[in-house]
Design a protein around this motif. Sequence first.
Motif, mmCIF file in Angstrom:
data_model
loop_
_atom_site.group_PDB
_atom_site.id
_atom_site.type_symbol
_atom_site.label_atom_id
_atom_site.label_comp_id
_atom_site.label_asym_id
_atom_site.label_seq_id
_atom_site.Cartn_x
_atom_site.Cartn_y
_atom_site.Cartn_z
ATOM 1 N N ILE A 474 35.246 35.323 44.717
ATOM 2 C CA ILE A 474 34.617 36.129 45.591
ATOM 3 C C ILE A 474 35.197 35.844 47.110
ATOM 4 O O ILE A 474 35.117 34.617 47.414
ATOM 5 C CB ILE A 474 33.388 36.165 45.960
ATOM 6 C CG1 ILE A 474 32.832 36.868 44.712
ATOM 7 C CG2 ILE A 474 32.936 37.263 46.878
ATOM 8 C CD1 ILE A 474 31.180 36.742 44.336
ATOM 9 N N LEU A 531 35.667 46.120 44.985
ATOM 10 C CA LEU A 531 35.707 45.726 43.508
ATOM 11 C C LEU A 531 36.877 46.049 42.705
ATOM 12 O O LEU A 531 37.550 47.127 42.993
ATOM 13 C CB LEU A 531 34.452 46.261 43.032
ATOM 14 C CG LEU A 531 33.093 46.185 43.308
ATOM 15 C CD1 LEU A 531 32.103 46.697 42.577
ATOM 16 C CD2 LEU A 531 32.622 44.559 43.323
ATOM 17 N N LYS A 532 37.200 45.278 41.898
ATOM 18 C CA LYS A 532 38.364 45.649 40.919
ATOM 19 C C LYS A 532 37.813 46.149 39.732
ATOM 20 O O LYS A 532 36.824 45.440 39.006
ATOM 21 C CB LYS A 532 39.118 44.172 40.537
ATOM 22 C CG LYS A 532 40.133 43.496 42.017
ATOM 23 C CD LYS A 532 40.910 42.602 41.677
ATOM 24 C CE LYS A 532 41.712 41.990 42.862
ATOM 25 N NZ LYS A 532 42.412 40.792 42.489
ATOM 26 N N ALA A 533 38.363 47.159 39.381
ATOM 27 C CA ALA A 533 37.703 47.948 38.011
ATOM 28 C C ALA A 533 38.864 48.467 36.983
ATOM 29 O O ALA A 533 39.898 48.649 37.615
ATOM 30 C CB ALA A 533 36.745 49.141 38.503
ATOM 31 N N GLU A 541 40.908 49.822 42.518
ATOM 32 C CA GLU A 541 40.044 49.090 43.491
ATOM 33 C C GLU A 541 38.932 50.151 44.042
ATOM 34 O O GLU A 541 39.408 51.213 44.531
ATOM 35 C CB GLU A 541 40.759 48.406 44.481
ATOM 36 C CG GLU A 541 41.642 47.029 44.164
ATOM 37 C CD GLU A 541 42.341 46.376 45.212
ATOM 38 O OE1 GLU A 541 42.401 46.814 46.428
ATOM 39 O OE2 GLU A 541 43.038 45.479 44.923
ATOM 40 N N THR A 549 28.001 47.942 45.012
ATOM 41 C CA THR A 549 28.168 46.798 44.334
ATOM 42 C C THR A 549 27.416 46.273 43.281
ATOM 43 O O THR A 549 27.675 45.767 42.183
ATOM 44 C CB THR A 549 28.701 45.661 45.059
ATOM 45 O OG1 THR A 549 29.554 46.271 46.342
ATOM 46 C CG2 THR A 549 29.280 44.473 44.746
ATOM 47 N N LEU A 553 27.984 46.377 39.199
ATOM 48 C CA LEU A 553 28.232 44.901 38.506
ATOM 49 C C LEU A 553 27.359 44.867 37.329
ATOM 50 O O LEU A 553 27.447 44.107 36.530
ATOM 51 C CB LEU A 553 27.771 43.644 39.606
ATOM 52 C CG LEU A 553 29.029 43.659 40.642
ATOM 53 C CD1 LEU A 553 28.631 42.376 41.420
ATOM 54 C CD2 LEU A 553 30.406 43.210 40.057
#
Length: 712
Positions: A474, A531-533, A541, A549, A553
């Motif tokens: 992070i 966030l990377k998805a 992103e 977030t 998650l």
Amino acid sequence: MAEDTRQDKRASFSITEHSANGMARTSAVASGKTGTSKKLVIKNFKDRPKLAENYTEDTWLKLRDAVGAIQNSTSIKYNLEELYQAVENLCSYKVSPTLYKQLRQVCEDHVQAQIHQFREYPFLCSLDNLSFLKRMNRCWQDHCRQTIMIRSIFLFLDRTYVLQNSLLPSIWDTGLELFRTHIVSDSAVQKRTVEGILEQIELERNGETVDRSLLRSLLGMLSDLQVHNRLFVTCALRVKPLISCVEKQLLGEHMTAILQKGLSTLLDENRVTELTLLYQLFSKVKGGLPTLLQFWRDYIKSFGGEIVCTPEKDKDMVQDLLDFKDKMDNVAQSCFARNESFINAMKEAFETFINKRPNKPAELIAKYVDSKLRAGNKEATEEELERILDKIMIIFRFIHGKDVFEAFYKKDLAKRLLVGKSASVDAEKSMLSKLKHECGAAFTSKLEGMFKDMELSKDIMIQFKQNQSEPSNIELTVNILTMGYWPSYTPMEVHLPTEMVKLQEVFKLFYLGKHSGRKLQWQPTLGHAVLKAEFKEGKKELQVSLFQTLVLLMFNEGEEFSMEEIRAATGIEEGELKRTLQSLACGKARVLNKNPRGKDVEDGDRFNFNNDFKHKLFRIKINQIQMKETVEEQVSTTERVFQDRQYQIDAAVVRIMKMRKTLSHNLLVSELYNQLKFPVKPGDLKKRIESLIDRDYMERDKETPNQYHYVA
């Protein structure tokens, strides 16, 4: 249709010929059997009979005798129809130019002879002005009558030759020209005529009876001869009492009525030309400009008051105020000759009506500035934005409760800075500079502190990353906000992932190690993340808030969750959670699926990850569903302003009493009005004084209750 096959039949037809201009015309009509024809014979009339040898000369003599008889008021020997036919004959044989010149000369000789009756000096002096005017009128009437009769004889000449030559005056205009040149242009005649007319007007003003038909005829003469303005009006207007009288009667006596009926319409429709004339006219009348000034002031108060005091128009209030101010500025500059009194009256009127509705204009001006300084505003270039901010400052200057503006402006500025929504740092600092110049350094100290916090936070993060020993998945960015500078935020406890909590603790140890004695309080409502998805389409992103977030998650740990499960896992407050889920499952970028489908999130809804999500962009910003500012929040902000005002009043009272030791109530209140920079009612001041007496900061004089003493 049935066709007739008989050979012997008659036909009726017309032959058409196409002329050069394309129009069709019938040239012959024939009827008969096939083969028959008729010839069209056109006779040649080119040759006309010649005139008798002395016809032209004899005819002119006859016409001249007739003209002379008319001029001398004697009987005409010949029949008028015969004379008219004679003129037509001469014109038919191209004698028109000669005939026109001869007629003009005869008329000119006669008019020249008439001037002698006005130039005979002894006789002229013996005539009083009225007799002179009567003689002049008789001469004019005779001339008009004679010209009309002469024209009736020479009408064919007037309607053919003269009409075809644009440079030649008609017979009637020739008569006017000759009379103007040889009679009225004579200086002695001119002087006596104008003086006589003015004398008759003066006599009538003084109550005497005059011959109005005589005056009407002579003024008509001057008008017909096109010398009315040059001779009569110019001389009449040299008489100052006449000008003054006209202005008083036509304007001075009706100023209020004129303005009541017309000023509002002229201003509403922005009739610049008419407003300029109105100002010029009223400047000529005693008391005209003060009266216009009062109506102008009242109009601005009325029109502006409607803008400010109509809640239904709140959405457009600030823009309407800016447009109205521009319009009134233009009127003052272009129509009212930049008159300082009118400009000051306009400022006074704006200050009056804009404070009729306390606090709301200040709040809406702050929000208007926010809309212009927020990222995404593509309405204006930097130069145009600067001009808009300058105009806003002019409106802001009229507001009494500037602390209300500050409270709402600070709240919006915080959002722009923390979420990175500011359109331009230069524009932000320019606005801050304008506020500082207008209200002083104390007004902008907290706002400047907010900018300083953002700059210091960047330096702190550089140091933190340089000192970070353990690597992390992070990348953390922290903004350190000084509590006194920023708006108050309600603390909210949420359940952060273990790795986030660990990184927060690392930063906390780093920061407190450099700044001992300080306390950090985390504000999750202001956080955001990238966030990377991974979807079927590929990697993306997602630019999201901290609450979004925490929800997303969770789908690393399971396929589907109910709203209650998500709330328990994240600790997000119910209303905030519903808005967060709505943004992820019901907005434009639906990275979650909601079951059942719908625009709103309900307690029993379930959510799963949308693996089929597609988007043309690689980095997608998913906007949080913003809760519209409620009435309660607005009231809360306003109440905080009032609370701050109470503290300022208390501080001002103590400061004044500490310096003066003893003071009467009226003098203390007067001092407070001089020091306080916001509107306050006498009753509110009295309550604060009573509160300070109760808390033993001051006391009443035992013998004079209206006297206060400072308690050390």
